[in-house]
Design a protein around this motif. Structure first.
Motif, mmCIF file in Angstrom:
data_model
loop_
_atom_site.group_PDB
_atom_site.id
_atom_site.type_symbol
_atom_site.label_atom_id
_atom_site.label_comp_id
_atom_site.label_asym_id
_atom_site.label_seq_id
_atom_site.Cartn_x
_atom_site.Cartn_y
_atom_site.Cartn_z
ATOM 1 N N TRP A 99 45.510 35.911 46.397
ATOM 2 C CA TRP A 99 44.260 35.627 47.098
ATOM 3 C C TRP A 99 43.739 36.856 47.848
ATOM 4 N N GLN A 100 44.615 37.763 48.239
ATOM 5 C CA GLN A 100 44.209 38.931 49.013
ATOM 6 C C GLN A 100 43.411 39.941 48.192
ATOM 7 N N ARG A 101 43.400 39.794 46.879
ATOM 8 C CA ARG A 101 42.622 40.690 46.005
ATOM 9 C C ARG A 101 41.394 39.947 45.513
ATOM 10 N N PRO A 102 40.188 40.378 45.886
ATOM 11 C CA PRO A 102 38.972 39.671 45.449
ATOM 12 C C PRO A 102 38.888 39.482 43.931
ATOM 13 N N ALA A 103 39.361 40.440 43.158
ATOM 14 C CA ALA A 103 39.293 40.330 41.696
ATOM 15 C C ALA A 103 40.239 39.266 41.152
ATOM 16 N N LEU A 104 41.176 38.807 41.979
ATOM 17 C CA LEU A 104 42.185 37.840 41.515
ATOM 18 C C LEU A 104 42.030 36.464 42.164
ATOM 19 N N ARG A 105 40.903 36.222 42.799
ATOM 20 C CA ARG A 105 40.732 34.964 43.533
ATOM 21 C C ARG A 105 40.819 33.739 42.620
ATOM 22 N N ILE A 106 40.241 33.801 41.431
ATOM 23 C CA ILE A 106 40.289 32.640 40.526
ATOM 24 C C ILE A 106 41.731 32.364 40.108
ATOM 25 N N VAL A 107 42.476 33.429 39.779
ATOM 26 C CA VAL A 107 43.889 33.259 39.424
ATOM 27 C C VAL A 107 44.665 32.731 40.620
ATOM 28 N N ALA A 108 44.308 33.185 41.819
ATOM 29 C CA ALA A 108 44.977 32.721 43.045
ATOM 30 C C ALA A 108 44.769 31.222 43.250
ATOM 31 N N VAL A 109 43.546 30.748 43.002
ATOM 32 C CA VAL A 109 43.272 29.316 43.147
ATOM 33 C C VAL A 109 44.105 28.510 42.147
ATOM 34 N N LEU A 110 44.183 28.999 40.902
ATOM 35 C CA LEU A 110 45.018 28.335 39.899
ATOM 36 C C LEU A 110 46.487 28.334 40.323
ATOM 37 N N ALA A 111 46.961 29.481 40.848
ATOM 38 C CA ALA A 111 48.351 29.572 41.306
ATOM 39 C C ALA A 111 48.603 28.626 42.478
#
Length: 196
Positions: free
Chosen positions: A111-123
């Motif tokens: 979640w701390q990386r804006p480019a990875l927010r969608i993956v973070a939500v899935l995780a």
């Protein structure tokens, strides 16, 4: 506190009618989270080093969670006579949940990386379903999951602070201007080009 913990466990656990999808997440959710991080490493080259650091943090989270659980020695529900586990499981100590610690650590760091927010939500979704599934399967109490989340929050915060400090130190080592080769001629922006 224990009364609330037991009441929540009775409410969430499967009882006589287990739900297959939650049991699947209880057993395989961690693998699904690993697939998400592997996807970032393989498909997002700009985030590859960060995702690799997330893997290292997940390993650290697992070691800490197991060490704390072994030290505290809290029993799982089925070890206290509260039914049988609905997934295969050993008799290791339960608090904090290693699954919850690792998976929430991964989600919080992504979640701390804006480019990875969608993956973070899935995780995060996978972490919640897996944690719920492990209570549902009778291998954890809700307090085990809550302790795992709190430990994950501490680990993710510590990793974030260390990474920020390191990036500041690295930025301080860089020269304030771009380095140029000595032989490169640069025209001054204030002077007109030379006439021949």
């Amino acid at each position: 506190m224990q009364v609330v913990n037991l009441a929540l466990y009775e409410w969430i656990s499967a009882g006589g009618d287990p739900f297959g999808l939650l049991l699947w997440f209880a057993e395989h959710g961690a693998s699904l989270a690993a697939v998400l991080v592997a996807w970032v490493i393989l498909r997002q080259p700009k985030e590859r080093w960060y995702a690799s650091a997330v893997v290292l943090a997940a390993g650290l989270a697992s070691i800490l969670a197991h060490a704390l659980a072994d030290g505290l020695g809290f029993e799982r529900p089925y070890m206290q006579g509260l039914g049988a586990p609905r997934i295969p499981h050993g008799s290791r100590s339960a608090l904090p949940s290693a699954h919850a610690t690792v998976m929430f650590t991964v989600a919080l760091l992504l979640w701390q990386r804006p480019a990875l927010r969608i993956v973070a939500v899935l995780a995060l979704l996978v972490a919640v379903l897996t944690s719920w599934g492990r209570i549902y399967a009778g291998v954890h109490f809700p307090i085990d999951i809550a302790a795992g989340f709190l430990l994950a929050l501490l680990i993710a915060t510590a990793v974030h602070l260390v990474a920020r400090r390191l990036s500041k130190r690295l930025a301080a080592l860089r020269p304030p201007w771009p380095l140029r080769h000595k032989s490169a001629k640069v025209a001054s922006p204030d002077l007109p080009p030379p006439r021949h």
